[in-house]
Design an enzyme around this catalytic site. Structure first.
Site, PDB file in Angstrom:
ATOM      1  N   ARG A   1     -21.169  -9.885  -7.924  1.00  0.00           N
ATOM      2  CA  ARG A   1     -21.699  -9.141  -9.229  1.00  0.00           C
ATOM      3  C   ARG A   1     -23.293  -9.193  -9.022  1.00  0.00           C
ATOM      4  O   ARG A   1     -23.788  -8.132  -9.554  1.00  0.00           O
ATOM      5  CB  ARG A   1     -21.241  -9.715 -10.419  1.00  0.00           C
ATOM      6  CG  ARG A   1     -21.591  -8.739 -11.484  1.00  0.00           C
ATOM      7  CD  ARG A   1     -20.514  -8.796 -12.937  1.00  0.00           C
ATOM      8  NE  ARG A   1     -20.807  -9.990 -13.512  1.00  0.00           N
ATOM      9  CZ  ARG A   1     -20.231 -11.141 -13.767  1.00  0.00           C
ATOM     10  NH1 ARG A   1     -18.973 -11.140 -12.935  1.00  0.00           N
ATOM     11  NH2 ARG A   1     -20.551 -12.247 -14.212  1.00  0.00           N
TER      12      ARG A   1
ATOM     13  N   ASP B   1     -31.220  -9.961 -22.896  1.00  0.00           N
ATOM     14  CA  ASP B   1     -30.116  -9.192 -22.594  1.00  0.00           C
ATOM     15  C   ASP B   1     -30.199  -7.655 -23.545  1.00  0.00           C
ATOM     16  O   ASP B   1     -29.180  -7.201 -24.011  1.00  0.00           O
ATOM     17  CB  ASP B   1     -28.669  -9.763 -22.763  1.00  0.00           C
ATOM     18  CG  ASP B   1     -28.305 -10.472 -21.563  1.00  0.00           C
ATOM     19  OD1 ASP B   1     -28.684 -10.029 -20.383  1.00  0.00           O
ATOM     20  OD2 ASP B   1     -28.043 -11.866 -21.663  1.00  0.00           O
TER      21      ASP B   1
ATOM     22  N   TRP C   1     -25.585  -5.895  -9.238  1.00  0.00           N
ATOM     23  CA  TRP C   1     -26.670  -5.578 -10.408  1.00  0.00           C
ATOM     24  C   TRP C   1     -27.986  -5.357  -9.831  1.00  0.00           C
ATOM     25  O   TRP C   1     -28.710  -4.419 -10.170  1.00  0.00           O
ATOM     26  CB  TRP C   1     -27.100  -7.200 -10.992  1.00  0.00           C
ATOM     27  CG  TRP C   1     -25.858  -7.661 -12.058  1.00  0.00           C
ATOM     28  CD1 TRP C   1     -25.653  -8.982 -12.131  1.00  0.00           C
ATOM     29  CD2 TRP C   1     -25.246  -6.915 -12.956  1.00  0.00           C
ATOM     30  NE1 TRP C   1     -25.066  -9.339 -13.125  1.00  0.00           N
ATOM     31  CE2 TRP C   1     -24.395  -7.790 -13.841  1.00  0.00           C
ATOM     32  CE3 TRP C   1     -25.013  -5.429 -13.478  1.00  0.00           C
ATOM     33  CZ2 TRP C   1     -23.410  -7.737 -14.626  1.00  0.00           C
ATOM     34  CZ3 TRP C   1     -24.032  -5.577 -14.333  1.00  0.00           C
ATOM     35  CH2 TRP C   1     -23.414  -6.503 -15.122  1.00  0.00           C
TER      36      TRP C   1
ATOM     37  N   ASP D   1     -29.428 -10.332 -13.046  1.00  0.00           N
ATOM     38  CA  ASP D   1     -28.910  -9.652 -13.915  1.00  0.00           C
ATOM     39  C   ASP D   1     -29.768  -8.842 -14.746  1.00  0.00           C
ATOM     40  O   ASP D   1     -29.828  -7.736 -15.117  1.00  0.00           O
ATOM     41  CB  ASP D   1     -28.093 -10.254 -15.012  1.00  0.00           C
ATOM     42  CG  ASP D   1     -27.311 -11.269 -14.467  1.00  0.00           C
ATOM     43  OD1 ASP D   1     -27.554 -11.867 -13.572  1.00  0.00           O
ATOM     44  OD2 ASP D   1     -25.938 -11.758 -14.747  1.00  0.00           O
TER      45      ASP D   1
ATOM     46  N   SER E   1     -17.098 -16.331 -14.090  1.00  0.00           N
ATOM     47  CA  SER E   1     -18.002 -17.519 -13.495  1.00  0.00           C
ATOM     48  C   SER E   1     -16.923 -18.306 -12.938  1.00  0.00           C
ATOM     49  O   SER E   1     -16.511 -19.184 -13.594  1.00  0.00           O
ATOM     50  CB  SER E   1     -18.818 -18.134 -14.661  1.00  0.00           C
ATOM     51  OG  SER E   1     -19.701 -19.009 -13.865  1.00  0.00           O
TER      52      SER E   1
END
Length: 402
Positions: free
Chosen positions: A251, A119, A255, A179, A367
């Site tokens: 989501r 990330d 992404w 993601d 989530s």
């Protein structure tokens, strides 16, 4: 479900009837964002002073009792609040926001050496990347480059992917989540800054592998693909944060839309543009997309319309659509849809000023299967909301987004 051709026709009709977001809406939204962010800064300071964990550096969300939740620099969401502060500075030009942005950005520098996470883009490009773009600070440049050098240590050449999670090794051998498309922006930036094409090649390889293995024939995406790094074979296809393995987690779709759009920006490879357009069509034409274009947390959730929305998916989608509109022959239609999302968010999903510890938007879902951060404010929704507002403003002024 509408075919892509029918969808584009209907989008075109909408485009003829819908005006652009007025400057007054953008101005009001940023004014509210400033008011809320001042409150958030105050509450972050208060929590930090009383916390037994001095390493907490950024706000993330609210817990089930409405208490403000902070995270350490290692958390994947730590870069969004500094990025939000940079966006406030970009819009206002006020030193107040630049000072706060520098303060909260500096708290993340240690992450440039953290090879235990994929990330890096979320953490360092949203913070240091925006800071460098707006200030030209060479120290920020150095953090971006080092972060990219650290990230590519996770590249698995045989499989052609950047490994995502290190946890749950009993479940996955080498998982990649959709993601991760967002973190490629850091690698593209590193090639621009250094001239070293290694970062670029790894980013493109990962994007192509993800396009091959994450996507179903209808252009919806799995959340997690597990790879055998010795052979490159796909071992599992899962959806961890959505309703089921074969469902379309909202989501995750956003992404992908955003990620392939930025890949086209950086490479001008038409396959990436085609992929972004296909994802956009899937999302916008889905029979379970609500009329206000704020998705449920999963397009296939069984309780629709009595399922939680995910405002964060809407903000990521809107920001991606604004950029996609500048590349696609169907750009006017995509921009119209993004305008509709942003107008609805600004009118119906914002927090009242002075409430919710200073978060800007309500009704995001982190989530649902894990009952984690369901129907709460989440910092990345606010970040992409401000980004999308800035993109809308630039388009109104006929300025380039980059």
């Amino acid at each position: 479900m509408q075919t892509p051709k029918l969808l584009l026709t209907s989008l075109g009709l909408v485009g003829l009837l819908t005006s652009l977001i007025p400057d007054s809406l953008i101005k009001t939204a940023f004014k509210q964002a400033e008011q809320q962010t001042r409150l958030l800064l105050t509450d972050v300071a208060a929590v930090s002073q009383t916390s037994s964990k001095p390493t907490l550096v950024s706000p993330r969300s609210l817990d089930e009792k409405g208490a403000l939740q902070l995270v350490a620099a290692r958390d994947w969401t730590s870069g969004f609040f500094p990025g939000e502060l940079w966006y406030l500075y970009e819009y206002t030009g006020q030193k107040e926001w630049a000072d706060q942005a520098r303060l909260y950005t500096a708290k993340l520098e240690s992450e440039k050496m953290n090879a235990g996470t994929h990330d890096m883009g979320f953490k360092l490009y949203c913070s240091y990347g925006n800071g460098y773009r707006l200030t030209g600070d060479k120290a920020y440049r150095d953090v971006i480059v080092q972060g990219a050098k650290t990230l590519i240590k996770r590249f698995k050449p045989t499989a052609g992917i950047i490994r995502s999670w290190d946890h749950h090794k009993e479940v996955w051998q080498s998982p990649v989540i959709i993601d991760n498309m967002m973190n490629l922006e850091l690698l593209f930036a590193a090639t621009r800054l250094t001239g070293d094409s290694t970062f670029y090649r790894i980013a493109v390889t990962h994007a192509r592998t993800t396009m091959k293995n994450h996507y179903r024939p209808d252009h919806s995406s799995y959340h997690v693909i597990d790879y055998d790094t010795l052979t490159g074979k796909v071992l599992k296809k899962n959806t961890h944060q959505g309703y089921s393995h074969e469902s379309a987690w909202a989501r995750g779709q956003a992404w992908g839309l955003y990620g392939y759009t930025l890949c086209y920006r950086e490479t001008r490879d038409p396959q990436f543009l085609k992929q972004a357009e296909a994802i956009a069509r899937y999302m916008l034409s889905h029979p379970h997309m609500p009329s206000d274009l704020i998705p449920y947390y999963d397009f296939d959730a069984p309780g629709i319309p009595n399922e939680p929305r995910d405002v964060s998916a809407a903000t990521v989608m809107a920001s991606g659509l604004y950029e996609l509109s500048t590349y696609s022959k169907n750009g006017a239609q995509y921009r119209t849809k993004a305008d509709q999302v942003m107008t609805n968010l600004a009118k119906q999903y914002v927090s009242p000023v002075g409430q919710n510890h200073g978060f800007i938007l309500l009704h995001s879902t982190g989530s649902k299967p894990q009952n984690s951060e369901v129907d709460v404010p989440i910092i990345y929704a606010d970040y992409y909301f401000l980004e999308a507002l800035l993109r809308s403003k630039k388009l109104n002024e006929k300025k380039s987004l980059y």
